[in-house]
Scaffold this active site. Sequence first.
Site, PDB file in Angstrom:
ATOM      1  CB  CYS B 118      -0.975   0.339   1.420  1.00 32.52           C
ATOM      2  SG  CYS B 118      -2.135   1.640   1.727  1.00 32.52           S
ATOM      3  CB  CYS B 121      -2.398   4.485   4.357  1.00 34.63           C
ATOM      4  SG  CYS B 121      -3.250   3.846   3.260  1.00 34.63           S
ATOM      5  CB  SER B 122       0.136   0.199   6.473  1.00 30.92           C
ATOM      6  OG  SER B 122      -1.334   1.279   7.351  1.00 30.92           O
ATOM      7  CB  CYS B 123      -4.823  -0.128   2.911  1.00 32.87           C
ATOM      8  SG  CYS B 123      -5.859   1.663   2.740  1.00 32.87           S
TER       9      CYS B 123
END
Lengths: 108, 218
Positions: B118, B121-123
């Site tokens: 991602c 972000c950090s999906c």
Amino acid sequence: MRGPQDYGGLPAGAVDPVKHEHVPTHWEKTVDALMMLIFDQRRQLARVDESRRMQEMLGEDYHKYPYYERWLQAVAWLMLEKGVFTQEELEAKQTEVRGRLEAERSGN
Amino acid sequence: MSEHHHDHDHGHDHDGKPIQEDELPALEAQILETSVRELLIEKGVVSADDIRRAIEAMETRGESLGAKIVVRAWTDPAFKEKLLTSSDDALMEFGIDMRPMELCVVENTEDVHNMVVCTLCSCYPRPILGIPPAWYKRRDYRSRAVREPRAVLQEFGTELPDNRQVRVHDSNADLRYLVLPKRPEGTEGWTNDQLEALVTRDSMIGVSDVRSLDELVG
């Protein structure tokens, strides 16, 4: 224009899969839980992209914030924006909590 | 016998500190978190028990849940088809509700290796794998996975033949990816438990293959 979060394709350091592991602390899990709860099907107070928008509003500070502090700031701003609590309520609460936590930390 | 074994008069608390406390967050962060949490509880948005349960739930997710799904796909062609085409229904069989997100399962084959990132972000497929690993959230991985995936894979010790195509999937708020790793040769007739032991978190993110059969024996 690239926002502060827009890392894709930029040069960066090596990934160290051993060193870059981290078991979340209880505090981090609590922040994680707050975010998940405001997103969940029962509450639906915010969506993931709204949380990202809040984090991106940190601008250059985005890079200075530890990950879960960024999340926490996003939860706080989202709740203010949605009118779940007001700025005045938050500030009053912070004053009270500051007194309590400072006392706790100094061992009283 | 240790010197302090009989020494009960040395004045410190005998409940002791059996647990190494986490390092405290920055004071300002702790103040904000406590304030937000207490306000949400006072307003009736969440209860302390909701928070406890949410933490408990995130701890039940992870490698073993993902491994069950992968092994089911390895052993049940109809399930695999459903997982690859309409993952919602397939995941419901495991009591997993991705809503409002969508999960796209990508299959590794002889010719194609899939890897998930991602960049923004950090999906991550949290309802299956729980909290993403720290490196997944870091700038290094987010920046380079889309530019030089083979170099990044090497940093994970994953060497792929040149003729195996690497496909990198960039997740977002609404769409998450899970890699369906390739079932290793030589595992015919294995039980589900044996197969599940092969499947790692990293193999479902696509930064490594599943455990090798040698690793299991050892």
